[in-house]
Write a protein that holds these residues in place. Sequence first.
Motif, mmCIF file in Angstrom:
data_model
loop_
_atom_site.group_PDB
_atom_site.id
_atom_site.type_symbol
_atom_site.label_atom_id
_atom_site.label_comp_id
_atom_site.label_asym_id
_atom_site.label_seq_id
_atom_site.Cartn_x
_atom_site.Cartn_y
_atom_site.Cartn_z
ATOM 1 N N CYS A 52 63.212 36.972 -22.937
ATOM 2 C CA CYS A 52 63.334 36.210 -24.183
ATOM 3 C C CYS A 52 64.469 36.783 -25.041
ATOM 4 O O CYS A 52 64.549 37.993 -25.249
ATOM 5 N N SER A 54 64.767 36.662 -28.097
ATOM 6 C CA SER A 54 64.202 37.259 -29.312
ATOM 7 C C SER A 54 64.117 38.775 -29.182
ATOM 8 O O SER A 54 64.493 39.513 -30.084
ATOM 9 N N CYS A 77 54.316 36.916 -29.244
ATOM 10 C CA CYS A 77 55.789 37.053 -29.283
ATOM 11 C C CYS A 77 56.176 38.378 -29.956
ATOM 12 O O CYS A 77 57.135 39.026 -29.549
ATOM 13 N N SER A 142 60.493 32.358 -34.082
ATOM 14 C CA SER A 142 60.035 32.419 -32.685
ATOM 15 C C SER A 142 59.979 30.980 -32.173
ATOM 16 O O SER A 142 60.262 30.049 -32.927
ATOM 17 N N CYS A 143 59.587 30.788 -30.922
ATOM 18 C CA CYS A 143 59.492 29.415 -30.399
ATOM 19 C C CYS A 143 58.543 28.578 -31.257
ATOM 20 O O CYS A 143 58.838 27.425 -31.592
ATOM 21 N N GLY A 174 63.064 31.720 -28.717
ATOM 22 C CA GLY A 174 63.359 32.055 -27.315
ATOM 23 C C GLY A 174 63.776 30.863 -26.479
ATOM 24 O O GLY A 174 64.558 30.989 -25.538
HETATM 25 S S1 SF4 Z 1 57.124 32.072 -26.855
HETATM 26 FE FE1 SF4 Z 1 59.355 31.930 -27.191
HETATM 27 S S2 SF4 Z 1 59.826 33.469 -28.765
HETATM 28 FE FE2 SF4 Z 1 57.783 33.938 -27.965
HETATM 29 S S3 SF4 Z 1 58.195 35.444 -26.333
HETATM 30 FE FE3 SF4 Z 1 58.129 33.412 -25.339
HETATM 31 S S4 SF4 Z 1 60.271 32.716 -25.290
HETATM 32 FE FE4 SF4 Z 1 60.168 34.418 -26.770
#
Ligand code: SF4
Length: 489
Positions: A52, A54, A77, A142-143, A174
């Motif tokens: 990710c 992030s 996350c 975050s997402c 992400g």
């Molecule tokens: S949900 Fe999105 S922001 Fe959260 S860890 Fe997964 S990819 Fe990253």
Amino acid sequence: MAINLNNSNVATRENRIGSITGYIGSLKDLATQSECGTLKGCSRCFSQSSSCLSSCALGQLSAIRDIAIIHHGPAGCSVAAAGTYYLDKVMAKKRGVTNNTVYVGTDMNENDTIFGSTEQLKKIVLEVNKRYSPKAIFVTSSCATGIIGEDIDSVVEDIRDQIDVPVVAVHCEGFKSRIWATGFDISDHAVLQSIVQPPREGVKSNKINFKNFYESARPEIIEMFKNFDLEPTFLYCNSTVEELSHLSEALATTCICGTLGNYLGNALEEKYGVPYIRSINQCGIVGFETWLREIGRVTGRSEKIEKYLEEQRAIYLPKIEEVKKQLKGLKAVLGMGPGYTFEVSRVLNELGIEVVWALAWHYDKKYDNGDVPPSMKYLLDNDIDFEASVSDQQNYEVMNILNKYQPDLYLSRHPGSTVWAIKNGTPAVYVADEYMIFGYKHTLDFAYSILDSIQNRSFEKNLAKRTKLPYTDWWYKQNVGEFLVHDKA
Ligand code: SF4
């Protein structure tokens, strides 16, 4: 490409500079397609892993000392904070400083994802400011927040007057990029937007901004730069907000890896006229000399640098030549981020080792100034070619290639990948430290590390004999390209 610091969002690498995560062919074909604009990334019909962006962005930011990161998202996350927190503390301790950075997750729940939670977010930001008195605050997404359209920009605007330190929204959902290195750009963008100030009038600096990961060669580089009356400012590990606020006053910006430093370097040059050192990196003999000479040219210190190079060459080059005799003819496969893949390929070539296949975890067709990455350009200009693929750490592709080519050596900058190679019976070198091949001295050490790895292979042989891998003969008979699907667009 113009860098827009008025917008808290930064375009992804795919959209901004045409980066891809899927390709199979040769280095020359990859470059030719990039140059004439026909290169299209492939998708995968099967994906084994991903990372990710992030974690990448927030890992960079949290290494700055005494700031607060408020991660607006579900606990799942924010959990990346655990590793980052530990790493930051260790790196501060190693340097002998204290890092009081706090990393706070807002723990979004189902209600929040339906009704939104910007009011709670405001309260959390104000409370964190009151409780920890950070030197800067990064409010990150975050997402989940991205999908429901939480307006973190407005939250930041609404509370800016109540907080007397820089506070900025960081858009690191992400889902928006397959390339985790987009996170490097996101963290640079946030630092440029909120912390970096225009140069102070009349201030003369001898500083060089040095973007790196963990500053392990800090003392050594400080000493080396003293020979040229230069002073490095290492970023962002253990940086202070005060240091970052003056990045615009430096004589130049350089980096240990183009993938890491490209956005910041180009942005500082574009916004404040700080020259960005665009050369191959410091790995190997040619890399070290080219890099230092470019610093000499940009800062007007060529004479001092030539003198230094001459002294150091006399010490190290005969030793490197000696060890090269034992490395000549070895065959290697490597898998790394694109910056290091092509830099290390050059060094292996210098050492007389043949690269039979190189995997890059992604590929940047060009950097933000529109140029082909220098590491790639060097290989092409010197007529160095080998089979290459772009694979976002898909371990099954690495294993397939290792099984097909049976190289003497596998090199990677990601430990999970080297462990699998060793279980497969392939000696592996984990190029963990970004300074492992820095300059003449570490190039010599690197050559010895390779020698150690290949001279006694009993560990790999014994481990492979006792390990049952999940990959079947059928799997190994598949061509790596079988898993790639050409996008129709
Ligand atoms: S949900 Fe999105 S922001 Fe959260 S860890 Fe997964 S990819 Fe990253």
